[in-house]
Scaffold this active site. Structure first.
Site, PDB file in Angstrom:
ATOM      1  N   ASP A  24     -10.088  -6.684  -3.163  1.00 15.32           N
ATOM      2  CA  ASP A  24      -9.959  -5.454  -3.339  1.00 15.32           C
ATOM      3  C   ASP A  24      -8.842  -5.315  -4.518  1.00 15.32           C
ATOM      4  OD1 ASP A  24      -9.601  -2.787  -3.598  1.00 15.32           O
ATOM      5  OD2 ASP A  24      -8.495  -2.179  -1.494  1.00 15.32           O
ATOM      6  N   LYS A  87      -6.438  -1.134 -14.024  1.00 17.79           N
ATOM      7  CA  LYS A  87      -7.638  -0.606 -13.356  1.00 17.79           C
ATOM      8  C   LYS A  87      -8.199   0.474 -14.149  1.00 17.79           C
ATOM      9  CE  LYS A  87     -10.283  -0.199  -9.255  1.00 17.79           C
ATOM     10  NZ  LYS A  87     -10.163  -0.386  -7.914  1.00 17.79           N
ATOM     11  N   GLU A 188     -16.662  -0.329  -3.612  1.00 19.89           N
ATOM     12  CA  GLU A 188     -15.504  -0.073  -2.582  1.00 19.89           C
ATOM     13  C   GLU A 188     -16.248   0.563  -1.646  1.00 19.89           C
ATOM     14  OE1 GLU A 188     -12.668   1.617  -5.006  1.00 19.89           O
ATOM     15  OE2 GLU A 188     -12.212  -0.413  -6.137  1.00 19.89           O
ATOM     16  N   ASP A 212     -12.092   8.538  -0.261  1.00 16.34           N
ATOM     17  CA  ASP A 212     -11.267   7.389  -0.639  1.00 16.34           C
ATOM     18  C   ASP A 212     -10.084   7.894  -1.360  1.00 16.34           C
ATOM     19  OD1 ASP A 212      -9.799   5.470  -1.653  1.00 16.34           O
ATOM     20  OD2 ASP A 212     -11.491   4.112  -2.360  1.00 16.34           O
TER      21      ASP A 212
HETATM   22  P1  ADP Z   1      -5.296   2.268  -4.515  1.00 14.82           P
HETATM   23  O1  ADP Z   1      -6.358   2.258  -3.817  1.00 14.82           O
HETATM   24  O2  ADP Z   1      -5.098   3.415  -5.283  1.00 14.82           O
HETATM   25  O3  ADP Z   1      -4.704   0.614  -4.981  1.00 14.82           O
HETATM   26  P2  ADP Z   1      -3.961   2.432  -1.818  1.00 14.82           P
HETATM   27  O4  ADP Z   1      -5.074   2.753  -1.050  1.00 14.82           O
HETATM   28  O5  ADP Z   1      -3.476   1.387  -1.739  1.00 14.82           O
HETATM   29  O6  ADP Z   1      -4.256   2.659  -3.329  1.00 14.82           O
HETATM   30  O7  ADP Z   1      -3.028   3.826  -1.307  1.00 14.82           O
HETATM   31  C1  ADP Z   1      -1.728   3.875  -1.920  1.00 14.82           C
HETATM   32  C2  ADP Z   1      -1.174   5.294  -1.780  1.00 14.82           C
HETATM   33  O8  ADP Z   1      -1.021   5.373  -0.127  1.00 14.82           O
HETATM   34  C3  ADP Z   1       0.163   5.517  -2.130  1.00 14.82           C
HETATM   35  O9  ADP Z   1       0.077   6.593  -2.838  1.00 14.82           O
HETATM   36  C4  ADP Z   1       1.065   5.223  -1.020  1.00 14.82           C
HETATM   37  O10 ADP Z   1       2.206   6.069  -1.010  1.00 14.82           O
HETATM   38  C5  ADP Z   1       0.227   6.125  -0.202  1.00 14.82           C
HETATM   39  N1  ADP Z   1       0.352   5.792   1.333  1.00 14.82           N
HETATM   40  C6  ADP Z   1       0.657   4.540   2.170  1.00 14.82           C
HETATM   41  N2  ADP Z   1       0.926   4.675   3.411  1.00 14.82           N
HETATM   42  C7  ADP Z   1       1.174   6.178   3.628  1.00 14.82           C
HETATM   43  C8  ADP Z   1       1.316   6.863   4.822  1.00 14.82           C
HETATM   44  N3  ADP Z   1       1.609   6.483   5.827  1.00 14.82           N
HETATM   45  N4  ADP Z   1       1.071   8.190   4.486  1.00 14.82           N
HETATM   46  C9  ADP Z   1       0.846   8.747   3.483  1.00 14.82           C
HETATM   47  N5  ADP Z   1       0.561   7.783   2.530  1.00 14.82           N
HETATM   48  C10 ADP Z   1       0.540   6.974   2.390  1.00 14.82           C
HETATM   49 MG    MG Z   2      -8.507   1.746  -3.233  1.00 16.00          MG
END
Ligand code: ADP
Ligand code: MG
Length: 615
Positions: A24, A87, A188, A212
């Site tokens: 991913d 990205k 995704e 998402d």
């Molecule tokens: P991406 O798909 O954009 O790479 P992710 O799916 O890894 O990102 O999501 C990252 C986001 O999730 C960040 O903004 C992070 O602060 C948030 N995040 C992670 N854990 C939590 C949580 N427990 N509660 C709220 N937000 C969270």
């Molecule tokens: Mg993502």
């Protein structure tokens, strides 16, 4: 009717025991996953606590890249050398990205060429998003190799459902550059569905909504699953909405609790805001000390803060349902993806909107990688019962004028499949046509593998270009290729069969792919040189024009030095390497820029002479 058969399954991915990883490649975080004992899991690097690798690259003083958590910690200190959100740039030109530059703190460059990729400037060096993404992919490959204790060369990589061809191709190229053979690019939302086992029973027909909410982007997709194949019905979302915005709202909330001197400590506040947000997913209250003052937020305040953001995502949900021409009741499942969907208020709002319980049992920031690993496992032939397995391992096509490969069925096409194209004759009165079938990824057929050929005879004599010759490639469920050729005006079809052992061994396939990977690097270098030559030529052109236009204002010495620089650059374009051309061009720019500024002032003064300014 001419036809011959090829068993594409010989040497198919099914037989290999080589590991295939699922990746991913996220805007905020990236992960690599693998299947062990039929169970998908995300690989954790021994240096880290979590499987999430921040999609961030820090370039040290020697331009050495550092990827992940360590790079993230450099962000506050060296913003201009710390590259994130790659990205957002991949597969895009500067123009595509122009209105989003507020999302990044590093420098990007417009080279004026519509077709070329936006460049990222780090110190003296330029990188394109493919190179940058490949650094993240390389890191993930390393993590996997260390953990599995063997070489990893094959991967499935996920991309957003809305990615266009150029973004998908750029992601593939990044994989190649990282030394990975990208077996498949998967959407995704499809991967997320697979992680919950949706789609693993090929007999069901279902409609799935995938919500998402990641770090910086929000995507909502509706998929239809039929006969074991996922199809995207509609997508919507907001590329500027995510967890970062929630952090920002909390920063503002905190800033209101602080006196003037502490208010502006944004970097520190941001980190605390993210911690607060994460804790509020599990508890009702967050309090901490900040430079002698108290910061606090409770769950009611938090939910009130993010209400408008949630509402915005629901508007997009409504749109995506409308676009798919569906009634909400027709949606069978709702899958939650992205770290931000850990927030209970968001889960609740989405469940209420879709009038359904949502899938949220797995870690929402891992589900895409887990699904990619499942897809990889399917491609590895470990789940033979699944229809998703079958694809053509290499592109299939025929030779056309000039010895070029004309691909009819691209690599990784679904099986069964059918595709065709019309051809014609190139000589007046031509009565025969040779159809040579090739397999491979290179542009010239001589670099690909010949599967066989036959001659279509008895075409009635006609002027060149008039006959319509239809060539069809049909691959059945067993992976057998049938090639059918027919002249449509006369209906003539000659029957010739060619028999041969057309199977391709695993080694041969690996070699062919390696070949295209190696050439990708070479091609990329050639392309880079061509690009800088073009850029340098336009600098030469504009410098000459500049001298001409300012001839009366320039000192003789300035003219001479400028001309020398121009001459040097003209020579460099002809013989020098990319880096050498860059150096000479930079020298010219460094000399010319202050003069150009000076000339501008002179011209303004000239233009103002004798003109009165209205009072
Ligand atoms: P991406 O798909 O954009 O790479 P992710 O799916 O890894 O990102 O999501 C990252 C986001 O999730 C960040 O903004 C992070 O602060 C948030 N995040 C992670 N854990 C939590 C949580 N427990 N509660 C709220 N937000 C969270
Ligand atoms: Mg993502």
């Amino acid at each position: 009717m001419a036809k011959f058969s090829i068993n594409l399954k010989d040497g198919n991915v099914e037989h290999q025991k080589e590991p295939i990883i699922g990746i991913d490649l996220g805007t905020t975080n990236s992960l690599v996953a693998f299947i062990k004992d039929n169970e998908a899991y995300c690989i954790i690097d021994d240096q880290q606590k979590s499987a999430l690798v921040p999609s961030i690259i820090y370039f040290d003083e020697n331009d050495q890249p550092i990827v992940g958590e360590q790079a993230k910690s450099m962000m506050a200190l060296h913003p201009e050398r710390t590259i994130y959100s790659i990205k957002r740039l991949i597969g895009k030109s500067y123009k595509d990205f122009e209105n989003q530059t507020n999302r990044i703190a590093y420098k990007i460059l417009d080279d004026g060429l519509d077709s070329s990729l936006v460049k990222v400037v780090v110190g003296e060096k330029l990188y394109n998003p493919i190179q940058l993404s490949s650094l993240i992919l390389k890191e993930l490959k390393n993590i996997a190799e260390k953990s599995l204790d063997q070489n990893v060369q094959k991967a499935v990589i996920t991309v957003p459902a809305y990615f266009n061809d150029s973004q998908r191709q750029a992601t593939r190229d990044a994989g190649k550059l990282a030394g990975l053979d990208v077996l498949r690019i998967v959407n995704e939302p499809t991967a997320a569905s697979l992680s919950y086992g949706i789609g693993l029973n090929k007999d069901t027909k279902e409609i799935v909504a995938v919500y998402d909410l990641g770090g910086g982007t929000f995507d909502i997709s509706i998929l239809i699953l039929e006969d074991g194949v996922f199809e995207v019905l509609s997508t919507n979302g907001d590329t500027n909405l995510g967890g970062d915005d929630i952090d920002q709202l909390i920063v503002q909330h905190f800033a209101n609790q602080l006196n003037e001197s502490n208010k502006t400590k944004f970097h520190e506040l941001r980190t605390i805001a993210e911690t607060a947000k994460k804790q509020l997913s599990f508890q009702d209250q967050f309090t901490t000390q900040f430079h002698g003052e108290t910061l606090s937020i409770d769950i009611q305040q938090f939910e009130q803060l993010i209400q408008p953001l949630i509402a915005k995502t629901l508007v997009a949900c409504q749109r995506v349902v409308t676009d798919a021409v569906l009634d909400i009741a027709e949606i069978n499942r709702v899958v939650m993806v992205g770290g931000s969907t850990r927030i209970p208020a968001i889960k609740k709002a989405v469940a209420t909107f879709f009038k359904k319980e949502v899938y949220d049992q797995l870690n929402p920031d891992e589900v895409v990688a887990l699904g990619a690993a499942i897809q990889a496992d399917i491609l590895a032939g470990n789940r033979k019962d699944l229809l998703l397995i079958d694809i053509t391992p290499l592109s299939l096509g025929i030779e056309t004028v000039g010895g070029l490969m004309d691909t009819i069925l691209p690599r990784n096409s679904k099986v069964p499949n059918k595709a065709g194209r019309q051809y014609t004759t190139s000589v007046d009165g031509q009565t025969t046509l040779k159809v040579a079938v090739f397999q491979g990824e290179r542009d010239l057929v001589t670099d690909n593998r010949k599967l066989g050929e036959f001659i279509l005879k008895g075409i009635p004599p006609m002027p060149a270009g008039i006959p319509k010759i239809d060539i069809q490639f049909v691959v059945n469920t067993d992976g057998i290729l049938k090639v059918v050729a027919k002249e449509l005006r006369s209906g003539v079809a000659q029957e010739i069969e060619i028999k041969s052992t057309y199977g391709i061994t695993e080694e041969e396939m690996a070699l062919m792919l390696l070949d295209s990977i190696q050439n990708a690097e070479k091609d990329m270098k050639i392309r880079a040189l061509l690009e800088i030559q073009t850029e340098a030529s336009s600098v030469v052109h504009s410098s000459k024009k500049f001298i001409q236009q300012n001839i009366q204002f320039l000192e003789n010495e300035e003219k001479e030095t400028l001309n020398n620089h121009i001459q040097l650059l003209e020579n460099a374009i002809k013989v020098a390497t990319k880096d050498e051309i860059q150096t000479v061009m930079d020298a010219l720019n460094a000399y010319a820029t202050p003069i150009a500024h000076q000339m501008m002032d002179v011209q303004i003064l000239e233009a103002m002479k004798g003109k009165k300014i209205e009072a």
